[in-house]
Design an enzyme around this catalytic site. Structure first.
Site, PDB file in Angstrom:
ATOM      1  NE  ARG A 236      -8.799 -19.425 -40.857  1.00 53.95           N
ATOM      2  CZ  ARG A 236      -8.092 -19.739 -41.924  1.00 53.95           C
ATOM      3  NH1 ARG A 236      -8.268 -20.935 -42.497  1.00 53.95           N
ATOM      4  NH2 ARG A 236      -7.228 -18.894 -42.440  1.00 53.95           N
ATOM      5  CD  GLU A 265      -5.502 -24.537 -36.421  1.00 54.53           C
ATOM      6  OE1 GLU A 265      -6.451 -25.058 -37.028  1.00 54.53           O
ATOM      7  OE2 GLU A 265      -4.635 -23.838 -36.992  1.00 54.53           O
ATOM      8  CG  HIS A 285      -4.469 -24.941 -40.380  1.00 53.98           C
ATOM      9  ND1 HIS A 285      -4.942 -23.885 -39.622  1.00 53.98           N
ATOM     10  CD2 HIS A 285      -4.716 -24.596 -41.676  1.00 53.98           C
ATOM     11  CE1 HIS A 285      -5.452 -22.956 -40.419  1.00 53.98           C
ATOM     12  NE2 HIS A 285      -5.315 -23.365 -41.672  1.00 53.98           N
TER      13      HIS A 285
END
Length: 334
Positions: A236, A265, A285
């Site tokens: 993260r 995001e 991601h």
């Protein structure tokens, strides 16, 4: 029941064997990403069960209070994007399997792919070759280097195994119990956080984002890293204090970074400072984005729906919501 699935970007779930678990239900799948509360409230106004892709969409109080028919949110892993207390107040069950004992091999593999790509300058060489240039720099061999695993959980332990297979010395920094587990597994525990950052050639972060770990990697930590070292983050982004990584890379310690996660995001339009830095390898991601991982995750997510429909919800993270409804069979509520 009316089920809505958000953020299935490539309409993948319909192609998975586990999708058959939703047979007989009215299922709507959205392939775009929307965070606007008004748009989401309209899309979800008749939804009884909401299926989430990890933390792609924030499910906050202003939205939840406009979803009178919602009775279950089914997802997997952590849930910092959901207002759990509001769900409990509104009678919404949140089911989220924590998949004990099962690491995300996809995330571990991506961590290693990013490590190799950054250390060998693979993206730069690929783009240069396509542009007609032959070799643009010299990379580094991993064998004999020191791999630092910060946070020794399921994924961290898997990445440590990859490092060992590549002939790296593996050193761990984590909570005391995790360091003891790493030593029992045959790795070395760093004597201090300072020495960990001082000596490692590659530092890979593997912690959950909770209040205690937010900003746990500081400017001082990164300033200790070698100018030839690599910082890898597939966990993260807020594990690193805001703005610190960009400043550290500009200062030259560490010399490189490889990241799969960002503070906000999705990142669109190439509009992020890390994407403009030549010493950064970045991916959007995709740590868990494989067909195999989706099948694993959504089997659990859809099983939670099956259990709810049978009146026996499981993996409930807000069990107080069940106590609010004595005698009521959760799967049959209207």
């Amino acid at each position: 029941m009316k089920i809505t699935i958000l953020d299935d970007y490539f309409d993948t779930l319909r192609t998975l064997p586990c999708f058959a678990k939703l047979a007989g239900h009215d299922v709507t799948v959205w392939n775009d990403h929307v965070q606007d509360v008004d748009v989401l409230a309209e899309r979800l106004k008749d939804t009884e069960i909401l299926v989430l892709f990890r933390e792609r969409t924030q499910i906050r109080t202003p939205l939840l209070e406009r979803l009178p028919k919602l009775r279950l949110i089914s997802q997997r892993s952590v849930y910092p994007h959901i207002d759990i207390e509001t769900c409990t107040r509104l009678g919404i069950i949140v089911s989220s399997s924590q998949h004990p004992g099962t690491p995300s091999y996809a995330a571990a593999e991506l961590t290693w792919a990013l490590t190799l790509a950054a250390m060998r300058l693979l993206p730069q060489h690929v783009e240069a070759l396509k542009a007609g240039t032959w070799q643009v720099g010299i990379g580094w061999t991993l064998k004999g280097k020191t791999l630092g695993i910060y946070g020794y959980g399921r994924i961290g332990a898997t990445v440590a195994g990859f490092g060992k297979a590549f002939g790296m010395k593996v050193v761990v920094w984590a909570r005391e119990a995790a360091r003891a587990k790493a030593v029992a597994d045959g790795y070395e525990a760093a004597p201090s956080k300072e020495e960990f950052f001082d000596t490692c050639d590659v530092v890979s972060l593997h912690m959950r984002l909770v209040p205690a770990t937010r900003g746990i990697v500081t400017a001082d930590d990164l300033a200790r890293m070698k100018p030839t070292s690599l910082l890898v983050n597939t966990s993260r982004a807020p594990l690193i204090a805001a703005g610190v990584l960009e400043a550290a890379l500009t200062a030259g310690r560490p010399g490189m970074a490889a990241v799969d996660v960002f503070e906000h995001e999705p990142v669109l339009g190439g509009n992020h400072p890390l994407l403009k830095m030549p010493n950064v390898v970045a991916t959007p991601h995709i740590g868990y984005v494989t067909h195999d991982e989706y099948e694993t995750q959504f089997t659990e997510i859809f099983d939670q729906i099956v259990s709810y429909a049978a009146g026996t919800p499981d993996n409930v993270v807000n069990p107080d919501v069940l106590g609010r409804l004595p005698g009521d069979k959760p799967g049959s509520r209207t």
